[in-house]
Design an enzyme around this catalytic site. Structure first.
Site, short mmCIF file in Angstrom:
data_model
loop_
_atom_site.label_atom_id
_atom_site.label_comp_id
_atom_site.label_asym_id
_atom_site.label_seq_id
_atom_site.Cartn_x
_atom_site.Cartn_y
_atom_site.Cartn_z
N GLY A 161 12.64 2.64 -1.99
CA GLY A 161 13.50 3.30 -2.98
C GLY A 161 13.55 4.81 -2.81
N SER A 162 12.55 5.37 -2.16
CA SER A 162 12.53 6.82 -1.95
C SER A 162 13.19 7.23 -0.63
CB SER A 162 11.09 7.34 -1.97
OG SER A 162 10.54 7.18 -3.25
N SER B 249 8.78 10.88 -2.26
CA SER B 249 8.05 9.69 -2.71
C SER B 249 8.06 9.68 -4.24
CB SER B 249 6.61 9.71 -2.21
OG SER B 249 5.86 8.71 -2.89
N THR C 280 2.61 7.27 -1.65
CA THR C 280 2.91 6.35 -0.55
C THR C 280 2.26 6.87 0.73
OG1 THR C 280 4.89 5.62 -1.64
CG2 THR C 280 4.83 5.31 0.74
N ARG D 53 13.54 2.37 -7.54
CA ARG D 53 14.93 1.98 -7.27
C ARG D 53 15.85 2.21 -8.46
NH1 ARG D 53 11.65 -2.12 -8.25
NH2 ARG D 53 12.33 -3.86 -9.54
N GLU E 187 14.53 -6.83 -4.43
CA GLU E 187 13.52 -6.30 -5.36
C GLU E 187 13.80 -6.66 -6.82
OE1 GLU E 187 11.68 -2.43 -4.74
OE2 GLU E 187 12.95 -2.18 -3.00
N HIS F 206 30.87 -7.67 16.80
CA HIS F 206 30.47 -7.79 18.20
C HIS F 206 29.24 -8.66 18.37
CE1 HIS F 206 33.43 -4.69 19.31
NE2 HIS F 206 33.15 -4.24 18.09
N LYS G 20 0.19 -3.05 -1.35
CA LYS G 20 -0.36 -1.69 -1.42
C LYS G 20 -1.84 -1.75 -1.82
CE LYS G 20 3.87 0.98 -2.30
NZ LYS G 20 4.68 1.77 -3.20
O1 PA5 Z 1 11.22 0.01 -4.88
C1 PA5 Z 1 10.03 0.18 -4.67
O2 PA5 Z 1 9.16 0.10 -5.56
C2 PA5 Z 1 9.56 0.51 -3.27
O3 PA5 Z 1 10.58 0.33 -2.34
C3 PA5 Z 1 9.02 1.95 -3.25
O4 PA5 Z 1 10.06 2.87 -3.42
C4 PA5 Z 1 8.27 2.16 -1.93
O5 PA5 Z 1 7.18 1.28 -1.88
C5 PA5 Z 1 7.75 3.58 -1.78
O6 PA5 Z 1 7.07 4.03 -2.93
P1 PA5 Z 1 7.46 5.47 -3.54
O7 PA5 Z 1 8.91 5.41 -3.87
O8 PA5 Z 1 6.60 5.63 -4.74
O9 PA5 Z 1 7.14 6.45 -2.46
#
Ligand code: PA5
Length: 359
Positions: free
Chosen positions: A60-61, A102, A107, A154, A240, A256, A350
């Site tokens: 998400g970051s 992040s 992360t 997200r 997610e 293609h 994690k």
């Molecule tokens: O959606 C999520 O929770 C993940 O994709 C996080 O964004 C990813 O694990 C990275 O963590 P962060 O956004 O805290 O750096």
């Protein structure tokens, strides 16, 4: 067909969404305004003569970096790359602007990349809600854009994308972004009303799409240079939020290769629900490719839908489609009776990694 939740019963939606993902989504336009204010308030200047830009982050970051990369195709003269790893590519040096992003600030891949950027003497800007990244940036005297904590990463896309535009504008690497951003936020505010939980399915395109995806495998096809990141985002959000499998690809490349893979196995092909993400910004030949692709694979897959991103400029169109996908994935979760907010498997992974000794 049996659904766990009736999308038009607000009490059921509320019960199925105890951590308020739908509410977080409806707050996106306000979040965008706040993100702009926070980023504009931070003092950012470097003496560097930049040659390239690198956004480093995960999940998400990182997606904000991809939105920036696509936006940059039209508007930025420097190459923009997104790094989703512990290490940085070897070209990074004191002429690379590194944006370390992040949401949690904890992360491990991003923290490792941040340290490497420091060693390479790259000018860095940190974007986070706190954690280690905020602490290190403060200690290292690195410009820090602080965003509020308490959201799922997200659901914080306004916070994780718009500040990147502001940083580039402050460093004169982008110009004339204000009007485009204002139009984008206004478009999101309108769309938020049109696809909110209160709007019944018969008038709500996000609820309608969720119903199409239910018990199917969504396959999202976007376009290089316009909706490629949007397609990736839809897939990630279905993974997610809905905890469901989904796939994405982009035209013209998929013409293609992937298109050839629609012959066997027939029983699985029937379970695919393909969605074309379209905008007026797509190359005219790509517009034609969509039509021909539809003719060719129409009978072979379970279903095909087309959704168009509307808006006053390419950024607004990109975000209209993104927002539609975000809401669709939350409604899809609820149809399955799944809470859209927690991502137990990411947390589990994690935690398991945190138990291991550092490499
Ligand atoms: O959606 C999520 O929770 C993940 O994709 C996080 O964004 C990813 O694990 C990275 O963590 P962060 O956004 O805290 O750096």
């Amino acid at each position: 067909m049996h659904h766990e939740i009736n999308l038009d019963k607000l009490d059921q939606l509320k019960k199925g969404d105890p951590e308020n993902m739908l509410e977080a989504l409806s707050g996106l336009p306000t979040q965008c305004q706040d993100a702009m204010q926070r980023a504009r308030a931070v003092n950012i200047s470097f003496a560097a003569d930049f040659k390239n830009i690198l956004v480093t982050g995960l999940g998400g970051s990182a997606i904000g970096g991809d939105f920036l990369r696509v936006y940059g195709y039209r508007k930025c003269t420097l190459p923009i790359l997104v790094n989703r790893d512990y290490n940085l590519p070897s070209f990074v040096n004191e002429q690379t602007l590194v944006l370390a992003v992040s949401y949690s600030g904890n992360t491990e891949e991003t923290l490792s990349a941040y340290e490497e950027a420091k060693l390479k003497k790259a000018p860095i800007v940190a974007l986070t809600s706190g954690g280690q990244l905020a602490e290190r940036a403060k200690k290292d005297g690195i410009p820090l854009i602080l965003i509020p904590s308490g959201l799922q990463p997200r659901a914080a896309t306004g916070y994780l994308f718009l500040p990147l535009l502001v940083v580039l504008e402050k460093l004169s690497l982008l110009s004339d972004i204000a009007a485009e951003i204002e139009e984008t936020i206004a478009g999101l505010a309108d769309l938020s009303k049109a696809i909110s939980a209160q709007v019944p399915t018969e008038n709500n395109p996000a609820k309608q799409l969720a119903l199409r995806f239910y018990n199917k495998i969504p396959v999202i096809w976007g376009v290089a240079g316009t909706t490629e990141t949007v397609a990736m985002r839809w897939k990630g959000q279905i993974n997610e939020n809905s905890k469901a499998l989904a796939y994405f690809n982009v035209l013209p490349e998929l013409n293609h290769n992937e298109i050839v893979g629609t012959e066997v196995p027939e029983k699985f092909l029937r379970e695919l629900e393909v969605v074309f993400l379209r905008t007026e910004d797509d190359h005219p030949r790509v517009q034609k490719r969509f039509d021909i692709t539809k003719e060719i694979i129409g009978e072979r897959v379970g279903g095909i839908s087309e959704v168009w991103g509307d808006g006053k400029n390419p950024l607004a169109r990109m975000f209209a489609l993104t927002y539609l996908g975000d809401c669709t994935s939350a409604y899809l979760a609820l149809l399955y009776g799944i809470d859209p907010s927690p991502v137990k498997l990411i947390t589990l992974l994690k935690n398991k990694l945190a138990e291991l000794p550092e490499a």
